[in-house]
Design a protein around this motif. Structure first.
Motif, PDB file in Angstrom:
ATOM      1  N   ALA B 236      -1.889-106.763 -26.264  1.00  0.00           N
ATOM      2  CA  ALA B 236      -1.704-106.931 -27.589  1.00  0.00           C
ATOM      3  C   ALA B 236      -2.875-107.694 -28.203  1.00  0.00           C
ATOM      4  CB  ALA B 236      -0.201-107.628 -27.671  1.00  0.00           C
ATOM      5  N   VAL B 237      -3.212-108.674 -27.447  1.00  0.00           N
ATOM      6  CA  VAL B 237      -4.203-109.564 -27.843  1.00  0.00           C
ATOM      7  C   VAL B 237      -5.314-109.464 -26.947  1.00  0.00           C
ATOM      8  CG1 VAL B 237      -5.088-111.902 -28.609  1.00  0.00           C
ATOM      9  CG2 VAL B 237      -2.516-111.148 -28.914  1.00  0.00           C
ATOM     10  N   PRO B 238      -6.326-108.804 -27.324  1.00  0.00           N
ATOM     11  CA  PRO B 238      -7.499-108.743 -26.171  1.00  0.00           C
ATOM     12  C   PRO B 238      -7.989-109.830 -25.944  1.00  0.00           C
ATOM     13  CG  PRO B 238      -7.810-107.250 -28.020  1.00  0.00           C
ATOM     14  CD  PRO B 238      -6.622-108.121 -28.567  1.00  0.00           C
ATOM     15  N   PRO B 239      -8.457-110.341 -24.594  1.00  0.00           N
ATOM     16  CA  PRO B 239      -9.186-111.140 -24.108  1.00  0.00           C
ATOM     17  C   PRO B 239     -10.400-111.571 -24.861  1.00  0.00           C
ATOM     18  CG  PRO B 239      -9.004-109.684 -22.409  1.00  0.00           C
ATOM     19  CD  PRO B 239      -8.372-109.185 -23.427  1.00  0.00           C
ATOM     20  N   GLU B 240     -10.832-112.829 -24.670  1.00  0.00           N
ATOM     21  CA  GLU B 240     -12.040-113.159 -25.626  1.00  0.00           C
ATOM     22  C   GLU B 240     -13.201-112.184 -25.314  1.00  0.00           C
ATOM     23  OE1 GLU B 240     -13.413-115.797 -28.384  1.00  0.00           O
ATOM     24  OE2 GLU B 240     -11.414-115.964 -27.397  1.00  0.00           O
ATOM     25  N   GLY B 241     -13.893-111.760 -26.318  1.00  0.00           N
ATOM     26  CA  GLY B 241     -15.219-111.077 -26.046  1.00  0.00           C
ATOM     27  C   GLY B 241     -14.847-109.418 -25.682  1.00  0.00           C
ATOM     28  N   GLN B 242     -13.440-108.947 -25.794  1.00  0.00           N
ATOM     29  CA  GLN B 242     -13.377-107.505 -25.594  1.00  0.00           C
ATOM     30  C   GLN B 242     -12.670-107.014 -26.783  1.00  0.00           C
ATOM     31  OE1 GLN B 242     -11.174-106.260 -22.059  1.00  0.00           O
ATOM     32  NE2 GLN B 242     -12.047-107.675 -20.845  1.00  0.00           N
ATOM     33  N   THR B 243     -12.815-105.760 -26.723  1.00  0.00           N
ATOM     34  CA  THR B 243     -12.016-104.959 -27.811  1.00  0.00           C
ATOM     35  C   THR B 243     -10.800-104.496 -27.411  1.00  0.00           C
ATOM     36  OG1 THR B 243     -14.370-104.208 -28.315  1.00  0.00           O
ATOM     37  CG2 THR B 243     -12.678-103.422 -29.744  1.00  0.00           C
ATOM     38  N   GLY B 244      -9.781-104.191 -28.176  1.00  0.00           N
ATOM     39  CA  GLY B 244      -8.446-103.934 -27.952  1.00  0.00           C
ATOM     40  C   GLY B 244      -8.756-102.198 -27.962  1.00  0.00           C
ATOM     41  N   PHE B 245      -8.177-101.532 -27.210  1.00  0.00           N
ATOM     42  CA  PHE B 245      -7.842-100.009 -27.585  1.00  0.00           C
ATOM     43  C   PHE B 245      -7.498 -99.306 -28.736  1.00  0.00           C
ATOM     44  CE2 PHE B 245      -5.745 -95.833 -26.987  1.00  0.00           C
ATOM     45  CZ  PHE B 245      -6.414 -95.126 -26.417  1.00  0.00           C
ATOM     46  N   ALA B 246      -6.482 -99.855 -29.092  1.00  0.00           N
ATOM     47  CA  ALA B 246      -5.882 -99.410 -30.541  1.00  0.00           C
ATOM     48  C   ALA B 246      -6.853 -99.934 -31.509  1.00  0.00           C
ATOM     49  CB  ALA B 246      -4.586-100.200 -30.609  1.00  0.00           C
ATOM     50  N   GLU B 247      -7.458-101.123 -31.544  1.00  0.00           N
ATOM     51  CA  GLU B 247      -8.420-101.637 -32.798  1.00  0.00           C
ATOM     52  C   GLU B 247      -9.424-100.732 -32.715  1.00  0.00           C
ATOM     53  OE1 GLU B 247     -11.261-105.676 -33.218  1.00  0.00           O
ATOM     54  OE2 GLU B 247      -9.435-105.532 -31.805  1.00  0.00           O
ATOM     55  N   PHE B 248     -10.233-100.434 -31.558  1.00  0.00           N
ATOM     56  CA  PHE B 248     -11.380 -99.731 -31.508  1.00  0.00           C
ATOM     57  C   PHE B 248     -11.229 -98.009 -32.359  1.00  0.00           C
ATOM     58  CE2 PHE B 248     -14.433 -96.713 -29.457  1.00  0.00           C
ATOM     59  CZ  PHE B 248     -15.453 -97.340 -29.476  1.00  0.00           C
TER      60      PHE B 248
END
Lengths: 244, 417
Positions: B236-248
């Motif tokens: 739900a909250v991607p770790p620092e420096g990573q993009t979330g699948f949904a967001e992308f």
């Protein structure tokens, strides 16, 4: 081609071979005849390294193969068609033959297959059939054909006539002699069916309880009165073919 | 066949008599704690129930058998389906599996169940190499599944490696364990082999349970890292420096994304296993496995080295179990020795045997039945496992050699099919 010197072998503590000396020369058919339990099959098995010889040597084309594992021996041009045929029952005839060619370069497969199918046209009609559904005679043909697919220089045949009808037996023996004559394969043949086996053989040995009792040319043994009495005229371990 | 009802009754009565004899000491007597110490009391009604139950059961089975026989006499045996239907069924199933998560009735629960079934299909396909093709009866297959799961969990927890790096490593580790099992059992076949592999499976489980420092013992390992898709996180909250699948992809975040992703991941792994097996069957080593299953002595005399052939079967089967294991670990996020008990090995073996020993599609059907059935039977509550067992017995009565037991040859004349 093959020389066996003072070979002793057996199963566990029971010794079945008590010092066997035979040799098979290039291009020959050599036959071993003898009653049940004389050690014929054990001799072939020991030549192939299973069971191991407890003493003595087996020399194939100048190389001592006594201590080699079975599959290594097979790779040196010695094909063994074991007792009871031992084809792969659930695999098709073609797959059985393909397995026979496991140690041969793939390029030769087609030619070798044609050569074997020429010898055994019956197999050609049944290439897709499962090995286990063949008749006894066809299974024997498949076993010999499979052994030939490995391009052997020496072919060991263990009782190819076992459990077959007289007519089929004759066919099989004709083919063995063709293989020897036309393809130059040396044959060491173990048989209970002494009459056929001896008439085919260049030379023959009679085995009795783990020893070679008598040796000579096929014709000599065929005319030997003692042999006739024991193996041909329905004596102990007598001929299976009632028409003889 | 003429109707022979007396033997039918007689065999049922005989079975009932045997059951009664067995039930007499087991169910018929009971220790009662009375005022003056323990005393024995009888329970004849239970013995009668047992005998009656067996009588009826035997009768039903015999009638069922007869019915099947008559049935198959009335219906001529259909000709074996042409080759294309075999392929057709396979492709249709694969296609269905591909679109399943997007079908209207597919909710999160169904996709989750389907993932579970796919794990077992993959394990079944892996074990099929060992049991179905090479004919080596392995009762400890779950050990390699466990090795794969723990390899991933430990590598990921200790070194912070990602799932995609750990997956091949876990496969390698499992394959190494396959070799380790293979060496000592080279000379064994059949029942003897089964016992040794059974022991091997238990050793692995007990080691996992007791090596507290490394494996956490019975508590297991939790908080195992979830996989990402090319660096896209499913949290739900991607770790620092990573993009979330949904967001992308500009979607609203939903926990379903990960469930569906996991589903596709195991589908890909399972299909890879299947393609590998289908391919290797046509190669010399695959053919040698089958030949070895048929006759080892003949194989030797054809120049085939049984040692390498057997070891390759053990190692490759184990490797796929290792892949499945690391997927299992990443899906659950938590593993403990409890997930790798003998019953799992038995389940996987049952899938292979029920499927028809060597049939790839048969394994799919068997996995659907064996993993799916207990789910359908949930309404039966405490009788669930009873129904499950009965279903298994019925299948074996109906098709003694497995659901799909025909085998297609690996070569044909005119082109190596």
């Amino acid at each position: 081609m093959l020389r066996v010197e003072g070979l002793h072998s057996g199963y566990g503590r029971i010794e079945a071979l008590h010092g066997i000396d035979i040799d098979v020369r290039e291009g020959e058919i050599v036959t071993l005849v003898g009653a049940n339990g004389a050690g014929k099959t054990t001799l072939l098995m020991t030549i192939c390294g299973n069971p191991r010889a407890s003493a003595g040597r087996v020399i194939l084309a100048g190389e001592d193969i006594t201590a080699l594992p079975t599959h290594q021996i097979a790779r040196r041009g010695l094909a063994h068609s074991p007792e009871g045929r031992r084809i792969f029952p659930r695999m098709s005839v073609l797959e059985n033959l393909r397995m026979g060619a496991s140690i041969v370069d793939d390029r030769h497969f087609k030619d070798d297959l044609d050569r074997v199918l020429e010898l055994f046209p019956r197999l050609g009609e049944r290439l897709e059939q499962r090995g286990g559904t063949l008749s006894g005679g066809e299974q024997q043909m498949l076993a010999i054909g499979r052994a030939l697919m490995s391009r052997p220089r020496l072919l060991l045949l263990d009782e190819p006539s076992l459990g077959l009808a007289p007519l089929v037996v004759r066919q099989i023996f004709d083919i063995i002699s063709t293989i020897n004559r036309e393809q130059g394969v040396t044959v060491l043949l173990v048989e209970q069916n002494a009459f056929h086996a001896l008439s085919l053989a260049h030379r023959a040995h009679v085995m009795v309880t783990g020893r070679i009792a008598l040796s000579g040319s096929g014709a000599e043994l065929l005319n030997n009165p003692e042999i006739r009495a024991h193996y041909l005229d329905g004596g102990a371990g007598g001929a299976e073919d009632p028409n003889l | 066949m003429e109707d022979s009802s007396p033997p039918l009754i007689r065999s049922a009565a005989l079975a009932a008599l045997l059951a009664a004899l067995l039930a007499l000491p087991l169910l018929g007597v009971r220790l009662v704690d009375s005022a003056n110490g323990l005393s024995l009391s009888g329970r004849p009604e239970l013995v009668a129930w047992a005998a009656g139950g067996v009588f009826c059961g035997r009768l039903i089975i015999d009638l069922f058998r007869r019915w099947i026989r008559d049935f198959s006499i009335r219906l001529p045996v259909p000709p074996p389906p042409p080759e294309w239907t075999r392929f057709g069924v396979g492709w249709a199933l694969a296609l269905f599996a591909l679109v399943l998560p997007f079908l209207p009735f597919a909710d999160r629960n169904l996709v989750d169940k389907a993932t579970m079934v796919l794990i077992y299909i993959m394990l079944g396909w892996g074990l099929n190499i060992v049991v179905g093709l090479a004919g080596l009866l392995d009762l400890g297959f779950v050990a390699f599944y466990a090795v794969g799961a723990y390899s991933y969990a430990l590598l990921s927890m200790t070194f912070g490696l990602s799932f995609w790096v750990c997956l091949p490593l876990a496969g390698l580790f499992a394959a190494a364990f396959g070799l380790a099992l293979g060496f000592p059992v080279l000379r064994l076949r059949g029942d003897y082999l089964a016992i040794v592999t059974l022991g091997f499976g238990e050793i692995i489980r007990i080691v996992l349970q007791n090596w507290q420092d490394l494996t956490g013992g019975p508590i297991g390992i939790s908080g195992i890292e979830r996989p990402s898709l090319f660096g896209l996180s499913f949290k739900a909250v991607p770790p620092e420096g990573q993009t979330g699948f949904a967001e992308f992809f500009g979607l609203n975040y939903s926990a379903d994304h990960r469930v569906i992703f996991l589903y596709f991941l195991i589908l890909a792994l399972a299909l890879a296993t299947n393609l590998f097996t289908l391919r290797i069957r046509r190669l010399p080593v695959g053919r040698a496995w089958e030949a070895l299953r048929e006759d080892e002595i003949a194989c030797r005399s054809l120049g085939i080295n049984p040692t390498t052939i057997k070891l390759s079967a053990f190692a490759l089967g184990a490797m796929f179990a290792g892949f499945a294991g690391s997927f299992f670990a990443t899906r659950q996020g938590f593993i403990s020795p409890e997930s790798f008990t003998f019953i799992e090995s038995a389940m996987i073996l049952a899938i292979v045997v029920l499927g028809g020993m060597g049939s790839q599609i048969g394994i799919v059907l068997a996995a659907l039945l064996l993993v799916g059935l207990p789910e359908w039977f949930r309404d039966l509550q405490m009788y669930r496992m009873l129904a499950f067992g009965a279903a298994m017995v019925l299948i074996m009565l109906w098709k003694p050699s497995g659901l799909l037991s025909s085998r297609s040859p690996t070569i044909r004349l005119g082109g190596r099919a």
